[in-house]
Structures are given as C-alpha cells and as structure tokens.
Motif scaffolding. Structure first.
Motif, PDB file in Angstrom:
ATOM      1  N   ILE A  68     -32.874  17.173 -45.498  1.00  0.00           N
ATOM      2  CA  ILE A  68     -33.418  16.563 -46.588  1.00  0.00           C
ATOM      3  C   ILE A  68     -32.210  16.470 -47.767  1.00  0.00           C
ATOM      4  CG2 ILE A  68     -35.720  17.771 -46.498  1.00  0.00           C
ATOM      5  CD1 ILE A  68     -34.873  19.885 -48.511  1.00  0.00           C
ATOM      6  N   GLY A  69     -30.879  16.902 -47.412  1.00  0.00           N
ATOM      7  CA  GLY A  69     -29.979  16.729 -48.300  1.00  0.00           C
ATOM      8  C   GLY A  69     -29.829  18.073 -49.175  1.00  0.00           C
ATOM      9  N   SER A  70     -28.493  18.179 -49.843  1.00  0.00           N
ATOM     10  CA  SER A  70     -28.451  19.429 -50.517  1.00  0.00           C
ATOM     11  C   SER A  70     -28.972  19.215 -52.007  1.00  0.00           C
ATOM     12  CB  SER A  70     -26.860  19.578 -50.758  1.00  0.00           C
ATOM     13  OG  SER A  70     -26.024  18.136 -51.364  1.00  0.00           O
ATOM     14  N   GLY A  71     -29.187  17.643 -52.545  1.00  0.00           N
ATOM     15  CA  GLY A  71     -29.379  17.443 -53.839  1.00  0.00           C
ATOM     16  C   GLY A  71     -31.026  17.452 -53.981  1.00  0.00           C
ATOM     17  N   SER A  72     -32.031  17.492 -52.886  1.00  0.00           N
ATOM     18  CA  SER A  72     -33.175  17.362 -53.166  1.00  0.00           C
ATOM     19  C   SER A  72     -33.885  18.297 -53.853  1.00  0.00           C
ATOM     20  CB  SER A  72     -33.938  17.431 -51.483  1.00  0.00           C
ATOM     21  OG  SER A  72     -33.187  16.448 -50.931  1.00  0.00           O
ATOM     22  N   SER A  73     -34.953  17.774 -54.473  1.00  0.00           N
ATOM     23  CA  SER A  73     -35.963  18.584 -55.395  1.00  0.00           C
ATOM     24  C   SER A  73     -37.108  18.990 -54.491  1.00  0.00           C
ATOM     25  CB  SER A  73     -36.187  17.855 -56.710  1.00  0.00           C
ATOM     26  OG  SER A  73     -36.971  18.502 -57.401  1.00  0.00           O
ATOM     27  N   ILE A  74     -37.243  20.261 -54.408  1.00  0.00           N
ATOM     28  CA  ILE A  74     -38.501  20.645 -53.612  1.00  0.00           C
ATOM     29  C   ILE A  74     -39.695  21.313 -54.219  1.00  0.00           C
ATOM     30  CG2 ILE A  74     -39.201  22.502 -51.927  1.00  0.00           C
ATOM     31  CD1 ILE A  74     -36.261  22.735 -51.024  1.00  0.00           C
ATOM     32  N   SER A  75     -40.721  20.428 -54.165  1.00  0.00           N
ATOM     33  CA  SER A  75     -41.879  20.763 -54.821  1.00  0.00           C
ATOM     34  C   SER A  75     -43.014  21.947 -54.337  1.00  0.00           C
ATOM     35  CB  SER A  75     -42.538  19.391 -54.968  1.00  0.00           C
ATOM     36  OG  SER A  75     -42.074  18.439 -55.596  1.00  0.00           O
ATOM     37  N   THR A 146     -34.552  25.757 -53.173  1.00  0.00           N
ATOM     38  CA  THR A 146     -33.577  24.778 -53.011  1.00  0.00           C
ATOM     39  C   THR A 146     -33.382  24.449 -51.549  1.00  0.00           C
ATOM     40  OG1 THR A 146     -31.901  26.307 -53.186  1.00  0.00           O
ATOM     41  CG2 THR A 146     -32.705  25.409 -55.050  1.00  0.00           C
ATOM     42  N   ALA A 147     -32.577  23.518 -51.267  1.00  0.00           N
ATOM     43  CA  ALA A 147     -32.271  23.128 -49.731  1.00  0.00           C
ATOM     44  C   ALA A 147     -31.487  24.467 -49.372  1.00  0.00           C
ATOM     45  CB  ALA A 147     -31.675  21.919 -49.535  1.00  0.00           C
ATOM     46  N   ALA A 148     -30.514  24.923 -50.251  1.00  0.00           N
ATOM     47  CA  ALA A 148     -29.613  26.127 -49.538  1.00  0.00           C
ATOM     48  C   ALA A 148     -30.548  27.307 -49.233  1.00  0.00           C
ATOM     49  CB  ALA A 148     -28.629  26.310 -50.635  1.00  0.00           C
ATOM     50  N   GLU A 149     -31.714  27.468 -49.942  1.00  0.00           N
ATOM     51  CA  GLU A 149     -32.392  28.595 -49.863  1.00  0.00           C
ATOM     52  C   GLU A 149     -33.497  28.639 -48.781  1.00  0.00           C
ATOM     53  OE1 GLU A 149     -32.921  30.390 -54.442  1.00  0.00           O
ATOM     54  OE2 GLU A 149     -34.061  28.556 -53.843  1.00  0.00           O
ATOM     55  N   TYR A 178     -40.827  17.205 -51.108  1.00  0.00           N
ATOM     56  CA  TYR A 178     -39.532  16.974 -51.733  1.00  0.00           C
ATOM     57  C   TYR A 178     -39.165  15.664 -52.241  1.00  0.00           C
ATOM     58  CZ  TYR A 178     -37.064  15.086 -47.821  1.00  0.00           C
ATOM     59  OH  TYR A 178     -37.017  14.223 -46.726  1.00  0.00           O
ATOM     60  N   VAL A 179     -38.562  15.619 -53.326  1.00  0.00           N
ATOM     61  CA  VAL A 179     -37.907  14.413 -53.687  1.00  0.00           C
ATOM     62  C   VAL A 179     -36.280  14.271 -53.478  1.00  0.00           C
ATOM     63  CG1 VAL A 179     -37.279  12.823 -55.575  1.00  0.00           C
ATOM     64  CG2 VAL A 179     -39.400  14.212 -55.600  1.00  0.00           C
ATOM     65  N   PRO A 180     -35.891  13.316 -52.609  1.00  0.00           N
ATOM     66  CA  PRO A 180     -34.544  13.456 -51.939  1.00  0.00           C
ATOM     67  C   PRO A 180     -33.540  13.432 -53.143  1.00  0.00           C
ATOM     68  CG  PRO A 180     -35.832  11.686 -50.673  1.00  0.00           C
ATOM     69  CD  PRO A 180     -36.627  12.219 -51.859  1.00  0.00           C
ATOM     70  N   GLY A 181     -32.278  13.797 -53.247  1.00  0.00           N
ATOM     71  CA  GLY A 181     -31.071  13.867 -54.256  1.00  0.00           C
ATOM     72  C   GLY A 181     -30.286  12.731 -54.105  1.00  0.00           C
ATOM     73  N   ALA A 182     -29.564  12.523 -54.802  1.00  0.00           N
ATOM     74  CA  ALA A 182     -28.598  11.413 -54.854  1.00  0.00           C
ATOM     75  C   ALA A 182     -27.483  11.591 -53.620  1.00  0.00           C
ATOM     76  CB  ALA A 182     -27.629  11.354 -55.964  1.00  0.00           C
ATOM     77  N   GLN A 261     -14.719  15.568 -59.675  1.00  0.00           N
ATOM     78  CA  GLN A 261     -15.620  16.622 -59.761  1.00  0.00           C
ATOM     79  C   GLN A 261     -15.957  17.350 -58.562  1.00  0.00           C
ATOM     80  OE1 GLN A 261     -15.513  17.814 -63.123  1.00  0.00           O
ATOM     81  NE2 GLN A 261     -14.456  15.919 -63.150  1.00  0.00           N
ATOM     82  N   GLY A 262     -15.641  16.933 -57.443  1.00  0.00           N
ATOM     83  CA  GLY A 262     -15.934  17.491 -56.259  1.00  0.00           C
ATOM     84  C   GLY A 262     -17.464  17.415 -55.847  1.00  0.00           C
ATOM     85  N   THR A 263     -18.166  16.426 -56.120  1.00  0.00           N
ATOM     86  CA  THR A 263     -19.482  16.517 -55.834  1.00  0.00           C
ATOM     87  C   THR A 263     -19.990  16.101 -54.320  1.00  0.00           C
ATOM     88  OG1 THR A 263     -19.976  13.976 -56.330  1.00  0.00           O
ATOM     89  CG2 THR A 263     -19.932  15.436 -58.118  1.00  0.00           C
ATOM     90  N   GLY A 264     -18.742  15.500 -53.499  1.00  0.00           N
ATOM     91  CA  GLY A 264     -19.354  15.031 -52.215  1.00  0.00           C
ATOM     92  C   GLY A 264     -20.103  13.994 -52.257  1.00  0.00           C
ATOM     93  N   LEU A 265     -20.575  13.233 -53.174  1.00  0.00           N
ATOM     94  CA  LEU A 265     -21.171  11.976 -53.203  1.00  0.00           C
ATOM     95  C   LEU A 265     -20.168  10.677 -52.742  1.00  0.00           C
ATOM     96  CD1 LEU A 265     -23.285  13.681 -54.417  1.00  0.00           C
ATOM     97  CD2 LEU A 265     -23.796  11.884 -55.745  1.00  0.00           C
ATOM     98  N   ASP A 266     -20.625   9.645 -52.121  1.00  0.00           N
ATOM     99  CA  ASP A 266     -20.066   8.467 -51.758  1.00  0.00           C
ATOM    100  C   ASP A 266     -19.390   7.612 -53.208  1.00  0.00           C
ATOM    101  OD1 ASP A 266     -20.001   5.250 -51.480  1.00  0.00           O
ATOM    102  OD2 ASP A 266     -19.707   6.078 -49.493  1.00  0.00           O
TER     103      ASP A 266
END
Length: 722
Positions: A68-75, A146-149, A178-182, A261-266
């Motif tokens: 689901i990606g690191s930035g996803s918001s889990i409901s 969170t995705a990490a948890e 979840y809602v996917p992250g950027a 800022q090292g976000t890792g995004l494209d």
C-alpha cells in the motif's frame, strides 16, 4: 461502498515461514496449512484437539510498505477467517492481532464453531462476520495504524481446549481499508506572463492515480532557469504548495524539482513558462516643453511596463535610452530635435516577444528665448590708467550667449595683483557690476568663483590693463603725445588679409593699418603707434581669408601706453562658409568650407553640439567638411567653428552661419527663403533672369554647373509644378 474514490481495500496474507507457535495436534501443523487464498478445507488445515488448556498461533503478514505504500492513510483493519468443527458440541476460538511480536494483543469475541464442516466469516445459518475490527492500534491506543506498524504486526487465533469436538482453521487474513499516499511531485502547467509580472507556480504531491494526497506535508525544492527569480523550497501543506516566479528578461524559463528533503517521491516533473515583453504605457514626461533653439537634454518618462531594453522615441525616431525602473526611464533629446517649433510625440517601444509601442505624450517646442542661464561671463572691460576705476560687468548667459534676464543669483569676482574691488557681484535680472581699481601700472586678471552654489559655469576670465600716468608737462600744460608703439602678432591663415581699424561710435570704422598679408604658415605681425590716441580707444583687427570670408573681428581697448612696445598675441578663429547653397534637402549633404591655421585641427559645432570628428587642416589652411542632414530636423540650423593647435590651445569660435534643412527637392529654388516654392519665387526668378548684375544672376544656377541657362529654367519649372 466508500465515498472517497481514492480509498482502497487490500488483503494481507501470511508471510512465508512466519509461524511462531503450535496450534496443537492436527493435520499439517505449519503456516502453509492456513495460508490459502482458495482454501481446500479438509486437505490442509490446522486442528486443535488438546484435552485441556488453551493454545494460540500467531503469524507475520505480507509487507505493508510494498502493498500500500509508506504514505498511505489507514482507516480500518479486520481479521478474517475460514474455519469449522467436527460436531455440534460447543467449541469456540477467537481471532487476535498485535502490533508486533510480544506487543499488546487485542482479541475478538468468541466465535462458535459448533458444526461439522467449514465456513467463512458470514456464511451459513450462523453468520460469522468479521469478528475483530480495529480503527486504532491494539489495546487502549488512539493512534492510527501506519504502513510501518502493519509491517511488524502479527495476526492469529486462540483456541479453548476440549477433546470432544475438534476445531479447525482453514485460512486467516487481514483486511485493510486505506487511502493511498503520494508517489510523486508534479509541477502544474503555469500561466505565461509578461516581464516584471510574477506568475504563480503550483506543485502537488500526487498519488499514482494523479489525485492529490491531502495528508502530505513534506516540502520540495523548485529550480528556475535563465535570469528568472523565485526558485527555492516549496512549502507543501495538505499536498499543495506554491511559489512566485518572475523575470526581468523576455525568455522561456524551465521549472524543475529536486528532492532536497529526502522524501523518496518521484521528482521528474518539469514545466516551462514564457515571459514576454509587455506593451508599455506612458503617463508623463519631464520637461514637457522647451524653447526653440535650446540645447539637447535628458527627458524623464514615467509610465508602466518599462523593461531593460525599452527604447524611447522622439517624433518616431529612436533616442539613446537609460532604464531606471519599470515605471521610469530617460531618453536623450537632441539639439537637432529643438530647431523648429511644434508639438512632437514621445513614445516608448518594447521589442518582441510581445512588446509594442506605448501611447504618446506630447512635447512642445515653443517660440521665445532659449532656457535659463548656463554660465557667468565677464565682459571685456576697458583698460584704464592707474588710480582710475574700471566698471567690470558680469552676465548670467544662456548657452547661446544671450542674457537670462530672469536670473537673480550672485557670483564672486576675484582680481589679481594689487587691484581692489573684488567681491560678491549683485546679479539683478541677469547682470551685475563691480568697480575695480589699481594704484600700480599692471595687468589685472579677473576671474569668478561660484560661492553661492548656483551650479553655473564660472570659467570666464578677462584682463584689464592699468597704465602708468605720464607726469611730464609741456608748454600749454598738455600731456605730451605717446612715444610708444603697439604690436599685434599671431596666427591666422596663409595669405590672409589683415586690417587694423579704430572703431568709432556707431558703424564708422577708420583703417589704421591695412594690406597686411599673413605668411605661408598663417603667421603675421603688425606694429603701429603714430596714431595712438590719449585716453581709451577701441581698436579692431579684421581678418579675411583668401576667398574674402571675414573672421570674427577682434576688438581691443588701448589707453596711454608707457614708453616702449606692448603687444598682444592673436590666435584667429577660422572662417566658415558653405560649399554651395546654404540649404539642403533632408538626407542630402551640406558642405562647410573655410580657412584655418595649417596643421591645426578644426572643431565644427552644429546647434551647440560638437561633431564627433575633428578635421585636420592641411598646409594651405583650407578645409572642407561634408555633413549628412538625415538626423537634423526641418528648419534653420547654426554652425560655427574653432581651431585647436598641437599644444591644445583653442581659438575663439567663429561667427555663426545659418543653413536650412528643407523639405523641398531643390532648396535653392526657394529664392525668397520662405520654405515653399510659389509664384513669389517665379517673380524673383524672372527678375534675376533679366538682370545684368552677374552676382545676382548667379543665384539662378539651380543645377550647380557654374552657369545660368535654359537648364536652370527647366529645373525651376519642374520644381514649381510639384
């Protein structure tokens, strides 16, 4: 159904080799028995038939970061199972989850499996919905998943032991809402703009489906190419940030991103914005008027949309322009722009891309005296006897040497030697005087200083000679006549004719010495004394070149001289005439001719502005200069000249001569010089055609071939027909 189209559901299965405890005695007691997307039930399953106690089995799940990606918001997270029993005796088990191995555990209510066979959550007569649903982390936590948890979470089951009825687990999974992250930063296509006007550049943190991640808060850096400004860190708030980009140059600016800022995004997104020159506008000019004949000056133009390469135009012609700001510039108005009265447009032009010509402001060239004073000038005072005061006059003069009668500021006069009378000259209506005296027989130098801070030129100097009073008395009580002589020497032109005159009152002139001829180098020397009069007398030196042109007459005031010889050194002004008619059609050449001292350099001045090139004078003293009239305005223009020797000594300027730049194709046909060729010129032509005066008839040589004949008649007829 979910109202948010970006909201997703993902099923997490068990991770390979993840079993951490034995469920109990049963078929295939390992994690593969429970990790089935399509369960085969009785073939592979976990079973528990212990006689007493409870047993639990927990499993790691698939990588949440990968799914689901690191930035996803889990409901929401839910535990799903498929299980069953071997009889109707009451048997239960619970589903469970913990955020990490050894972490806090949260379990569902007991699920009844008192039937023979297998069922999923909500199948069969006894519905088994998702019995364990969590909106927060396990236990009493209020923190979101969170995705990490999820990456470290474990799911499993716990059974109550009872040997009468076996309980079986066919498969278990975790359902995540979840809602996917950027996944990328995107620069939106900005609006093009004009130079000096900023454009807003928007950057979004977008998901893979190009929707904005409104939960995203990390920043990104934008870079701008060329001379543009506005690059830097974009403050991303709720997935969106902006920066203002501007440019002072018309160009295409490339916008690009760097992940500072090292976000890792494209960060491969780029855009371009075009800055073009705006159309300028003018609101005022200063000054807005000058009097005809004024010298060139710098005009201030105010308005909007001026750029660094804006060009000011006077009456449609480009002028040297200095950029001050987007609302102000200055342009150089030429002396030649001010030679004729009228109203002239002043505009500003911006070049492509974009650009254009502004509205116009009107500048007036009016009749009347030239503008204010530019210099203080000491008039040549009369010489005197020692002990007899001399009136020294100082004038505030304009650039054309006329008195500015509106000028009222004072200037200080200084006198050399033992002379008295120096001090502040009270200037009233452009003129003031002081009395200068001396008890000694000497030559006194008069000079000026700008003690009142007027800013006017104070380089003017003069000399006044105080002569010794003769004390001898002869019969009858008269002062004896002088026994001294006076010498004039200097440089003029080869073969120049020189005459010394006495300037009487009115127009009368009495020759004293004449028929003196300068040598081949232009040098001369004249000595006289037998006609010197007592008191002060004005003498003049008249110089004519070999063609009869008269130079500026030099005047001297001489009084009673001491015994011996006194002298003055002269560096004559050159003569100025025209190599043909004193008129030319705009764009044609006008020729200036005359004589100067051999090996000097000649400086010509037209309308108060010196020509850029100085002309070298040849060994015979003759010169000829051609000037194109294309840059001159229609109407009269003034020319004068001076010469400068090898040591840098400059002569006085010659007398001014006037020539005309005409709209007429044959200016010399305008016989009455009224600017048009009409029936009046026809009458003059016929009168001169019949005259016997050769000089007057020569004015009809319209084709310049040195004779007056039917060809000139034809030229005039063709001209008047136009």
């Amino acid at each position: 159904m979910f109202s948010d189209p970006s909201q997703c559901i993902e099923q997490f299965d068990l991770q390979s080799g993840s079993r951490v405890a034995d469920l109990g005695a049963g078929t295939g007691a390992n994690y593969e028995q429970a990790d089935e997307v399509t369960p085969d039930d009785a073939t592979t399953y976990l079973a528990e038939t212990a006689a007493s106690g409870t047993v639990a089995d927990d499993y790691n799940i698939e990588s949440a970061m990968a799914l689901i990606g690191s930035g996803s918001s889990i409901s929401v997270v839910q535990i799903g199972v498929r299980g069953g029993g071997t009889g109707t005796t009451a048997r239960t088990f619970v589903t469970r989850i913990k955020a990490a191995s050894g972490g806090t555990v949260e379990e569902s209510a007991s699920i009844d499996w008192s039937f023979n066979g297998f069922r999923t959550n909500n199948e069969g007569p006894t519905a088994h919905n998702y019995a364990l649903t969590l909106y927060d982390l396990p236990g009493a936590s209020t923190a979101d998943w969170t995705a990490a948890e999820l990456d470290s979470a474990q799911i499993g089951v716990r059974h109550d032991a009872l040997s009468v009825n076996e309980v079986r687990l066919s498969t278990i999974w975790l359902l995540v809402d979840y809602v996917p992250g950027a996944t990328k930063f995107v620069v939106l296509d900005p609006a093009d703009s004009t130079v000096g006007t900023a454009t807003t550049v928007t950057v979004q943190a977008q998901r893979a489906d190009n929707t904005v991640d409104t939960n995203y808060q990390s920043d990104i850096t934008i870079a701008v190419s060329g001379s543009a400004t506005g690059g830097g860190l974009v403050d991303i708030v709720n997935g969106v940030g902006t920066r203002s980009v501007n440019d002072t140059v018309a160009e295409t600016v490339t916008l690009s991103l760097t992940d500072s800022q090292g976000t890792g995004l494209d960060v491969t997104s780029t855009q371009q914005v075009n800055f073009t020159n705006p159309v300028p506008t003018t609101t005022a000019i200063s000054p807005s008027a000058k009097q005809v004949g004024s010298a060139g000056f710098s005009m201030t133009v105010t308005g909007t949309n001026f750029v660094t390469n804006s060009v000011g135009r006077f009456n449609g012609s480009d002028r040297v322009t200095t950029f001050t700001s987007s609302t102000q510039l200055s342009l150089q108005v030429l002396t030649s722009d001010l030679t004729a009265t009228g109203t002239f447009p002043v505009t500003v032009f911006n070049a492509a891309p974009g650009g254009g010509t502004s509205n116009s402001q009107l500048f007036s060239v009016t009749d009347g005296p030239p503008p204010g004073a530019a210099k203080f000038v000491i008039l040549d005072p009369t010489d005197s006897n020692a002990g007899t005061a001399v009136t020294v006059t100082v004038q505030a003069q304009r650039s054309d040497n006329t008195v500015d009668t509106d000028f009222q500021a004072d200037v200080t006069l200084a006198a050399s030697g033992s002379a008295t009378g120096e001090g502040l000259v009270d200037i009233v209506n452009g003129q003031g005087t002081r009395q200068v005296n001396d008890t000694a027989a000497e030559t006194v130098t008069l000079s000026l200083s700008d003690t009142e801070g007027t800013g006017l030129d104070v380089s003017s100097t003069q000399q006044v000679a105080f002569a010794e009073v003769q004390s001898g008395v002869v019969e009858g009580g008269n002062v004896p006549p002088p026994t001294s002589a006076f010498k004039l020497a200097g440089r003029a032109y080869p073969g120049a004719q020189l005459t010394v005159i006495i300037q009487e009152l009115g127009p009368n002139q009495t020759p004293v010495k004449q028929d003196i001829v300068a040598d081949s180098g232009g040098s001369f020397e004249i000595e006289f004394g037998e006609v010197l009069r007592g008191g002060l007398t004005t003498y003049g030196l008249v110089i004519a070149d070999k063609d009869g042109r008269i130079a500026q007459t030099k005047l001297f005031n001489l009084g009673i001289l001491k015994a011996g010889t006194e002298s003055k050194t002269i560096f004559a002004a050159p003569t100025v005439g025209f190599a043909g008619p004193a008129a030319a059609t705009k764009g044609d050449f006008v020729g200036f001719i005359g004589y100067a001292t051999p090996d000097s350099s000649l400086e010509l001045e037209v309308d108060g502005m010196a020509l850029a090139k100085k002309e070298a004078v040849g060994a015979d003293g003759r010169y000829k200069v051609l000037m194109n009239t294309a840059e001159l305005a229609f109407g009269p223009h003034r020319v004068r000249a001076r010469q400068i020797d090898a040591q840098g000594v400059a002569s006085d300027f010659s007398a001014q001569k006037t020539f005309i730049v005409s709209q007429l194709p044959v200016p010399r046909a305008d016989l009455n010089a009224d600017g048009i060729i009409s029936i009046s010129d026809w009458s003059i032509f016929l009168s001169r055609w019949r005259t016997k005066d050769p000089d007057l008839r020569a004015t009809l040589d319209l084709n310049g071939d040195g004779k007056v004949d039917i060809s000139d008649f034809s030229v005039f007829v063709r001209t008047i027909r136009r």
